[in-house]
Design a protein around this motif. Structure first.
Motif, PDB file in Angstrom:
ATOM      1  N   ASP A  65     -29.292 -19.586   4.893  1.00  0.00           N
ATOM      2  CA  ASP A  65     -28.007 -18.955   4.577  1.00  0.00           C
ATOM      3  C   ASP A  65     -27.083 -18.679   5.755  1.00  0.00           C
ATOM      4  N   ARG A  66     -27.058 -17.476   6.270  1.00  0.00           N
ATOM      5  CA  ARG A  66     -26.050 -17.105   7.263  1.00  0.00           C
ATOM      6  C   ARG A  66     -26.142 -17.909   8.547  1.00  0.00           C
ATOM      7  N   GLU A  67     -27.305 -18.460   8.811  1.00  0.00           N
ATOM      8  CA  GLU A  67     -27.458 -19.261  10.028  1.00  0.00           C
ATOM      9  C   GLU A  67     -26.749 -20.608   9.889  1.00  0.00           C
ATOM     10  N   GLU A  68     -26.509 -21.036   8.640  1.00  0.00           N
ATOM     11  CA  GLU A  68     -25.981 -22.375   8.404  1.00  0.00           C
ATOM     12  C   GLU A  68     -24.551 -22.390   7.891  1.00  0.00           C
ATOM     13  N   LEU A  69     -24.107 -21.291   7.245  1.00  0.00           N
ATOM     14  CA  LEU A  69     -22.818 -21.313   6.563  1.00  0.00           C
ATOM     15  C   LEU A  69     -21.639 -21.327   7.521  1.00  0.00           C
ATOM     16  N   PRO A  70     -20.642 -22.160   7.250  1.00  0.00           N
ATOM     17  CA  PRO A  70     -19.407 -22.100   8.036  1.00  0.00           C
ATOM     18  C   PRO A  70     -18.596 -20.900   7.606  1.00  0.00           C
ATOM     19  N   GLY A  71     -17.584 -20.550   8.377  1.00  0.00           N
ATOM     20  CA  GLY A  71     -16.741 -19.432   7.993  1.00  0.00           C
ATOM     21  C   GLY A  71     -16.038 -19.760   6.690  1.00  0.00           C
ATOM     22  N   SER A  72     -16.228 -18.941   5.666  1.00  0.00           N
ATOM     23  CA  SER A  72     -15.641 -19.217   4.370  1.00  0.00           C
ATOM     24  C   SER A  72     -15.541 -17.940   3.571  1.00  0.00           C
ATOM     25  N   SER A  73     -14.505 -17.864   2.752  1.00  0.00           N
ATOM     26  CA  SER A  73     -14.339 -16.691   1.902  1.00  0.00           C
ATOM     27  C   SER A  73     -15.168 -16.820   0.639  1.00  0.00           C
ATOM     28  N   ASP A  74     -15.652 -18.023   0.324  1.00  0.00           N
ATOM     29  CA  ASP A  74     -16.431 -18.248  -0.883  1.00  0.00           C
ATOM     30  C   ASP A  74     -17.864 -18.613  -0.514  1.00  0.00           C
ATOM     31  N   LEU A  75     -18.653 -17.595  -0.159  1.00  0.00           N
ATOM     32  CA  LEU A  75     -20.037 -17.842   0.230  1.00  0.00           C
ATOM     33  C   LEU A  75     -20.852 -18.328  -0.957  1.00  0.00           C
ATOM     34  N   GLY A  76     -20.498 -17.868  -2.179  1.00  0.00           N
ATOM     35  CA  GLY A  76     -21.248 -18.286  -3.356  1.00  0.00           C
ATOM     36  C   GLY A  76     -21.202 -19.784  -3.558  1.00  0.00           C
ATOM     37  N   GLU A  77     -20.047 -20.381  -3.396  1.00  0.00           N
ATOM     38  CA  GLU A  77     -19.896 -21.822  -3.553  1.00  0.00           C
ATOM     39  C   GLU A  77     -20.706 -22.568  -2.505  1.00  0.00           C
ATOM     40  N   ASN A  78     -20.679 -22.077  -1.262  1.00  0.00           N
ATOM     41  CA  ASN A  78     -21.439 -22.724  -0.190  1.00  0.00           C
ATOM     42  C   ASN A  78     -22.943 -22.621  -0.420  1.00  0.00           C
TER      43      ASN A  78
END
Length: 306
Positions: free
Chosen positions: A127-140
């Motif tokens: 999760d947080r280690e991989e996600l790019p900056g985004s307002s829609d974390l659910g979609e990512n």
């Protein structure tokens, strides 16, 4: 050819012909749901596809449903689902999976899951280690789950109580990948909620203990995930790691453990030889230095006598 279903504003799949039949039979799929097959020029509705009225024997259907097709666009070998209170264990597991060097004799072996054993299990999503900056974390998160071959759940009383961990399991199982869910027990007791009188905290989230329908509904039918256990007196860290690796690689745990033991023995032998060579080198060097000192003293004595 594989079929894809339109769900939550995206195409989900692939599913086999028999899997579609099974979902129709269990009411997990409605005739009004859009469906697409690679040979079609446009999407259709499930109810418009006459061939799905055909039925197979229950044995053949069960066999087909239990196998998940292997698409070519997986980005991650595994998705680690955990409560952030267990971040220390997530760090360890993430590092252990990605840095593990698969034994040479296992690499490129064909598995029963339609892929070959890789050299490394990389990358692994956390999760947080991989996600790019985004307002829609659910979609990512949903996209990462769909792009992951396996789901590894770190099980503790905290993850059992986590809504997000449960949702990640539901999302993964709803894709038809129930057979690819692994768990790492770090604390608590599996299925303890069945015996509340024992006073032991549950470590399995609800969705991990039950089957999940195609429509994301948690079903009454129970399921038992493949589990590695690092609790005191159980597998221990090393064997737990190897159990998870064996599950992801599609190889037998005992074989992987034996090959790991052989690799360690070879490594220990190489280290012993290196130490021995180094010791012999030091011994030889000391002798040379001692010999040079003796010769120097002899020359000094001869000069004094002259």
């Amino acid at each position: 050819m594989p079929f894809y279903l339109w769900e939550r504003e995206q195409w989900v799949g692939p599913y086999s012909h028999q899997q579609i039949q099974g979902m129709l039979g269990t009411k997990e799929l409605t005739p009004e749901m859009p469906i697409w097959e690679e040979s079609w020029s446009e999407a259709r509705l499930v109810g418009e596809v006459q061939e799905f009225e055909d039925t197979s024997s229950s044995d053949a259907l069960q066999s087909e449903v239990s196998v998940t097709a292997e698409p070519m666009d997986y980005k991650y070998w595994a998705f680690i689902s955990y409560s952030h209170a267990d971040k220390r264990w997530a760090d360890w597991l993430h590092r252990s999976l990605e840095t593990y060097r698969v034994p040479t004799k296992l690499i490129d072996r064909q598995t029963e899951r339609d892929y070959k054993v890789p050299k490394r299990i990389f990358p692994v999503f956390r999760d947080r280690e991989e996600l790019p900056g985004s307002s829609d974390l659910g979609e990512n998160i949903n996209r990462a789950i769909q792009q992951s071959r396996f789901l590894v759940v770190i099980c503790s009383p905290r993850s059992a109580a986590s809504r997000w961990v449960n949702e990640e399991i539901v999302t993964f199982k709803a894709l038809g990948r129930e057979g690819r869910v692994l768990s790492l027990i770090i604390e608590g007791e599996p299925n303890a909620s069945d015996k509340p009188g024992l006073g032991v905290p549950e470590c399995f989230p609800e969705a991990l203990r039950h089957r999940v329908g195609h429509n994301r509904e948690i079903l009454p039918e129970r399921t038992e995930p493949i589990a590695a256990d690092v609790r005191l007196g159980k597998d221990g860290r090393e064997n737990a790691k190897l159990k998870l690796l064996a599950g992801i690689l599609g190889v037998n745990f005992d074989e992987l453990r034996q090959r790991e033991k052989q690799r360690r023995r070879k490594r220990a032998l190489v280290m012993s030889v290196c130490v021995l060579i180094a010791a012999l080198g030091v011994t030889a060097l000391v002798r040379v230095i001692a010999q040079q000192r003796v010769e120097a003293e002899k020359k000094e004595t001869q000069i004094r006598e002259q």
